[in-house]
Design a protein around this motif. Structure first.
Motif, PDB file in Angstrom:
ATOM      1  N   SER A 144       0.808  -1.217   0.000  1.00 55.72           N
ATOM      2  CA  SER A 144       0.000   0.000   0.000  1.00 55.72           C
ATOM      3  C   SER A 144       0.841   1.266   0.000  1.00 55.72           C
ATOM      4  O   SER A 144       0.312   2.368  -0.175  1.00 55.72           O
ATOM      5  N   LYS A 184       2.440   2.226   2.691  1.00 55.84           N
ATOM      6  CA  LYS A 184       2.644   2.499   4.108  1.00 55.84           C
ATOM      7  C   LYS A 184       3.851   1.713   4.620  1.00 55.84           C
ATOM      8  O   LYS A 184       4.260   0.713   4.019  1.00 55.84           O
ATOM      9  N   TYR A 209       0.410  -2.352  11.834  1.00 55.61           N
ATOM     10  CA  TYR A 209      -0.130  -1.264  11.020  1.00 55.61           C
ATOM     11  C   TYR A 209      -0.979  -0.329  11.881  1.00 55.61           C
ATOM     12  O   TYR A 209      -1.885  -0.757  12.598  1.00 55.61           O
ATOM     13  N   GLY A 225      -0.096   4.319   9.132  1.00 54.81           N
ATOM     14  CA  GLY A 225      -1.430   3.762   8.997  1.00 54.81           C
ATOM     15  C   GLY A 225      -2.430   4.350   9.966  1.00 54.81           C
ATOM     16  O   GLY A 225      -2.084   4.717  11.093  1.00 54.81           O
ATOM     17  N   THR A 273      -5.317   3.109  11.879  1.00 51.79           N
ATOM     18  CA  THR A 273      -5.736   1.753  12.223  1.00 51.79           C
ATOM     19  C   THR A 273      -7.242   1.585  12.311  1.00 51.79           C
ATOM     20  O   THR A 273      -7.977   2.521  12.639  1.00 51.79           O
ATOM     21  N   LYS A 274      -7.660   0.389  12.004  1.00 52.92           N
ATOM     22  CA  LYS A 274      -8.963  -0.140  12.394  1.00 52.92           C
ATOM     23  C   LYS A 274      -8.608  -1.447  13.087  1.00 52.92           C
ATOM     24  O   LYS A 274      -8.572  -2.502  12.462  1.00 52.92           O
ATOM     25  N   GLU A 301      -9.022  -5.745   8.360  1.00 45.88           N
ATOM     26  CA  GLU A 301      -8.431  -6.342   7.161  1.00 45.88           C
ATOM     27  C   GLU A 301      -7.070  -5.759   6.821  1.00 45.88           C
ATOM     28  O   GLU A 301      -6.146  -6.502   6.455  1.00 45.88           O
ATOM     29  N   GLU A 302      -6.930  -4.413   6.888  1.00 45.95           N
ATOM     30  CA  GLU A 302      -5.641  -3.800   6.556  1.00 45.95           C
ATOM     31  C   GLU A 302      -4.545  -4.275   7.503  1.00 45.95           C
ATOM     32  O   GLU A 302      -3.408  -4.521   7.089  1.00 45.95           O
ATOM     33  N   GLN A 309      -3.641  -7.853   6.603  1.00 45.39           N
ATOM     34  CA  GLN A 309      -2.842  -7.893   5.382  1.00 45.39           C
ATOM     35  C   GLN A 309      -1.388  -7.554   5.691  1.00 45.39           C
ATOM     36  O   GLN A 309      -0.452  -8.155   5.138  1.00 45.39           O
ATOM     37  N   ALA A 310      -1.183  -6.617   6.610  1.00 46.23           N
ATOM     38  CA  ALA A 310       0.182  -6.260   7.004  1.00 46.23           C
ATOM     39  C   ALA A 310       0.865  -7.407   7.745  1.00 46.23           C
ATOM     40  O   ALA A 310       2.090  -7.569   7.637  1.00 46.23           O
TER      41      ALA A 310
END
Length: 678
Positions: free
Chosen positions: A73, A75, A145, A152, A154-155, A159-160, A163-164
Motif C-alpha cells: 500500500s 505504508k 499497522y 497507517g 488503524t482499524k 483487514e488492513e 494484510q500487514a
C-alpha cells in the motif's frame, strides 16, 4: 429436610465414585460452523510436566537499529531485529530460526524493558529476549499497522492490519539470516496477532505460542451477553491509541527517522476522529453491526472463526480471570484434533499473569505446572530447530484449580482434554427458600425481584487536546468493587494494590440487592470444571431487562463469598441457536446466542421468558464445609452497560425470578469426580 439434602448430595457427588467416565459432548459452534461431535482426547493420560532447559550457545544478543518495511500500500511498518552476538557484541553470521512478534504496544518500549530485565523472558511482549536469542534464535518485532512507530490509520485487527501481518511474514522469508523456520508468538494483542497470522497458513510458519489471546471479541469480551463492555474499552482502546501518539522520545532516539516518525504520529492522531471515536460512539448508540453481531466487523476480528485452519503446533496459555477467559479453552478445542495443541490455564487476571504469573521459578515445577520461559524454549526448540524436546508428551490440558490444595498454595491439575473427559452435567434448581435443589419445584414457590440500578454516567469518547483518546464512566451498581472491575480493567485497577472486594463478592452482591441461592453445607468436595449454563425464567416490567449470574464459593465460617466465575445476559438477546450450542450427554450447557438484529425477541412486560445465560468456564474445588452460591442481580455494569437507546427502556425495570413447575429456573454445573485430581 434431611431427605432433601441426601438427594441433593447424591446428585452432586454420584460422579465421585466413577473413574474417567467419558461424557458425550459436542463442540461449541462459531458463526461459520455448527456444533459437531466432540469425542474426548484420551492420549497422554499419564503425562507429567518435566523441567526443560539448555545452556546458552552465544555470548550476547543485540538489537539492530530501527528500520522500516514498505507495504504494498506504500505504508511503512517499523521493525526491530535482534540477533545473536559474540563476546565482542558483533552479530554472529549465519541463518537462524526466527520468532515473530507483532505488537500494538510499541516494540521500542518492549525492547527497552527487555534491556532492563535481561534475566526475564520478554518475547511475550515483543522485547529483546536475550534468553531466546542467546540460544540461537533471531527475534523480529513489528509495530503493527497503525500503531507505535508504524504508518497507517488503524482499524484495530481489521483487514488492513491482517494484510500487514502477511506482508511482515513475507519480508522475513526474503532475509539472508532466515533459515526457513518461523514461529509466531506473544501475549495479549501479540497472541491474537500470532493466531491470525498462523491462520493465513504461510508455509514458513512452523509453530505458534500464544499467551492470553482473544478468540471472539463480541461474545467473549466487548459485548458480553449483548451489553457493551465500556470499562474494558476505556482501558484497552485508550491504552492502545495513546501509546501510538506519544512518539517524542522515539524521535530523540532515532533523529534520522524523525520525519517518518512524525508521519506515523499524524496518521495515529487522525485515526482518533476517523475510527476510534466513531467505533466507541456507534457501539454506545446501539448501531446494528456494532452493538449487534450483524455483518463482518466482529467476525473478521475473531480468531475463533478460522482457528481450525491453523496447520502447525499451537500452545495456548490462558488465565482463570482473564479478559479472554471464555475464549482460551475454545481455541484449544478448535485445534486439538488436527495439530499438536496444549492448553495451560494460569491463575489471576490479565496483567498480573503477564507480569508475574508466567515466571519460570528457576525452571522448576511450580505447584504442578512450569513457567513460560521453559515452555517457550521447549516448544520452539522442537518445532523450529528440530530438537527432540518431548513436547508431544506434555500434558494436553493443565489448569489452575481454585481451591485444590491448601489455601494460598492451590495447585494445577492436568488431564487429556477440555472439556474434561470425566465432566458430566448436573442440573440444579433454584427454590423459593433460596436453596439449590436437585428437585424441580412441584408447586408455585416464593419469587424474588431484582431491580435495574441507576444508569452509569457515560461520557462518549472525546479527543482530548487533539491527540489523546478519553472515555469517562461511573458505576452506580457497586460493581466497581468486585472481581469484574479487576478483570475487565485488564488488571490495571490492581497495580496499586488489590482490594478485598476483588476476592469477596459479599459487598457487590449486597450493593446490588442480589438474590443468593445456596446449597446446604457440602459434605464432600465438589469439583467443577467447564462451562456453566443458567436457565433463568423471569418476567420484567419494562421493555429491556438483563440478568447477572455470579458463581461463588461461600464459606459460612468466614462469611467470604469467593468469586469463581460469572455470566451476563440481555433478555432481548435470549434467543439460542441450538445447532451451535454445546451439549453434554444431551444437556445444553453452553448456549450460543446469535446476537443479530433479527434474533432480538421482544421483552413483553409481565410475560414469562426463559433467559439462557452463558457463564464463563471455571475450574474450582468447593471444599467440604463450604456452600455453592448462585447470586442473581440485574446488572454488572463494569462488564456490560446498555446502549443509550436501550438504557432508556431499561430505566426503572424490576424483574421477577420465577420459581414454579412451569417456570423452573435452574443452573447446569460441570461436575467432575474429585478422584481424577492428580
Amino acid at each position: 429436610m434431611s431427605n432433601h439434602l441426601s438427594r441433593l448430595a447424591a446428585v452432586l457427588f454420584s460422579a465421585a465414585v466413577l473413574t474417567h467416565v467419558q461424557a458425550q459432548t459436542t463442540t461449541l459452534g462459531t458463526r461459520s460452523a455448527t456444533n459437531s461431535n466432540n469425542p474426548a482426547v484420551l492420549t497422554n493420560a499419564a503425562a507429567k510436566w518435566t523441567a526443560y532447559s539448555r545452556p546458552e550457545v552465544h555470548a550476547g544478543a543485540i538489537t539492530k537499529p530501527l528500520q522500516y518495511v514498505t507495504l504494498s500500500s506504500g505504508k511503512k511498518l517499523a521493525v526491530y531485529v535482534s540477533v545473536p552476538a559474540n563476546w565482542l557484541g558483533m552479530p554472529v553470521p549465519g541463518k537462524f530460526p526466527v520468532i515473530l512478534t507483532q505488537t500494538a504496544y510499541r516494540a521500542d518500549a518492549a525492547r527497552l524493558l527487555g534491556s532492563m530485565v535481561p534475566s526475564d523472558t520478554t518475547l511475550i511482549i515483543g522485547g529483546l529476549d536475550k534468553f531466546m536469542v542467546k540460544r540461537g534464535y533471531i527475534t523480529v518485532a513489528f509495530d503493527v499497522y497503525g500503531t507505535g512507530l508504524s504508518d497507517g490509520r488503524t482499524k484495530l485487527l481489521g483487514e488492513e492490519v491482517q494484510q500487514a501481518y502477511a506482508e511482515a511474514v513475507n519480508w522475513i522469508t526474503r532475509q539472508a539470516w532466515f533459515d526457513g523456520n518461523l514461529g509466531v508468538a506473544g501475549t495479549s494483542y501479540l497472541g491474537i496477532s500470532a493466531l491470525l497470522t498462523a491462520e493465513q497458513r504461510n508455509p514458513a510458519v512452523k509453530a505458534v505460542f500464544a499467551e492470553l489471546p482473544m478468540g471472539d471479541p463480541y461474545r467473549g469480551t466487548v459485548v458480553t451477553g449483548g451489553l457493551f463492555n465500556a470499562w474494558f474499552l476505556k482501558n484497552w482502546l485508550v491504552l492502545t491509541q495513546n501509546m501510538s501518539v506519544v512518539n517524542g522520545p522515539a524521535k530523540l532516539l532515532h533523529p534520522l527517522l524523525a520525519s517518518q516518525i512524525d508521519k506515523a504520529t499524524q496518521d495515529h492522531i487522525a485515526a482518533i476522529n476517523e475510527w476510534y471515536l466513531p467505533t466507541i460512539n456507534r457501539g454506545l448508540a446501539g448501531e446494528v453491526g456494532m452493538a449487534t453481531d450483524d455483518g463482518t466487523f466482529w467476525s473478521v476480528r475473531s480468531s475463533l472463526e478460522k482457528a481450525s485452519s491453523i496447520e502447525v503446533p499451537t500452545f495456548i496459555v490462558g488465565s482463570s480471570h482473564d479478559i479472554f477467559q471464555r475464549d482460551e479453552p475454545l481455541l484449544y478445542e478448535q485445534l486439538k484434533t488436527h495439530v499438536n495443541t496444549k492448553l495451560l490455564i494460569m491463575p489471576g487476571v490479565h496483567l498480573q499473569t503477564i507480569l508475574g504469573g508466567m515466571k519460570d521459578k528457576n525452571n522448576a515445577q511450580f505447584n504442578g505446572a512450569p513457567g513460560s520461559e521453559a515452555l517457550l524454549l521447549q516448544w520452539f526448540d522442537q518445532y523450529l530447530k528440530g530438537m527432540k524436546t518431548g513436547v508431544q508428551q506434555m500434558p494436553n490440558v493443565t489448569q489452575f484449580v481454585d481451591g485444590y490444595g491448601a489455601a494460598g498454595a492451590e495447585r494445577y491439575a492436568s488431564t487429556t482434554d477440555w472439556p474434561h473427559p470425566a465432566m458430566t452435567p448436573q442440573r440444579l434448581y433454584l427454590r423459593g427458600d433460596q436453596t439449590i435443589s436437585a428437585q424441580a419445584p412441584t408447586t408455585p414457590e416464593a419469587s424474588y425481584t431484582i431491580s435495574e440500578p441507576p444508569a452509569p454516567t457515560v461520557l462518549p469518547g472525546t479527543n482530548k487536546a487533539g491527540t489523546m483518546l478519553q472515555v469517562g464512566l461511573t458505576f452506580p451498581d457497586g460493581s466497581d468493587c468486585s472481581i469484574s472491575h479487576y478483570q475487565w480493567s485488564l488488571g490495571f485497577s490492581g497495580l496499586t494494590g488489590t482490594k478485598p472486594c476483588y476476592a469477596d463478592n459479599t459487598q457487590v452482591e449486597a450493593a446490588q440487592h442480589a438474590i443468593n441461592y445456596e446449597t446446604a453445607v457440602l459434605g464432600s468436595d465438589l469439583y467443577l470444571n467447564g462451562p456453566i449454563q443458567a436457565d433463568i425464567w423471569m418476567s420484567a416490567t419494562n421493555a429491556q431487562a438483563a440478568v447477572s449470574i455470579r458463581v461463588d464459593d461461600f464459606d459460612p465460617a468466614t462469611g467470604v463469598s469467593k468469586p469463581l466465575t460469572n455470566g451476563l445476559q440481555s433478555a432481548a438477546f435470549r434467543a439460542v441457536d441450538a445447532s451451535r450450542s454445546r451439549f453434554v450427554n444431551g444437556v445444553m450447557m453452553q448456549p450460543w446466542h446469535p446476537f443479530t438484529a433479527a434474533s432480538i425477541l421482544p421483552v413483553v412486560p409481565g410475560q414469562p421468558m426463559l433467559v439462557p445465560v452463558e457463564v464463563f468456564p471455571t475450574a474450582a474445588v468447593i471444599k467440604v464445609g463450604h456452600k455453592l452460591r448462585i447470586s442473581i442481580s440485574a446488572s454488572n455494569q463494569v462488564q456490560g452497560i446498555w446502549s443509550l437507546d436501550r438504557q432508556a427502556q431499561a430505566n426503572g425495570n424490576v424483574s421477577t425470578i420465577l420459581i414454579d413447575p412451569a417456570h423452573a429456573s435452574s443452573i447446569v454445573l460441570p461436575v467432575v469426580p474429585t478422584s481424577v485430581l492428580n
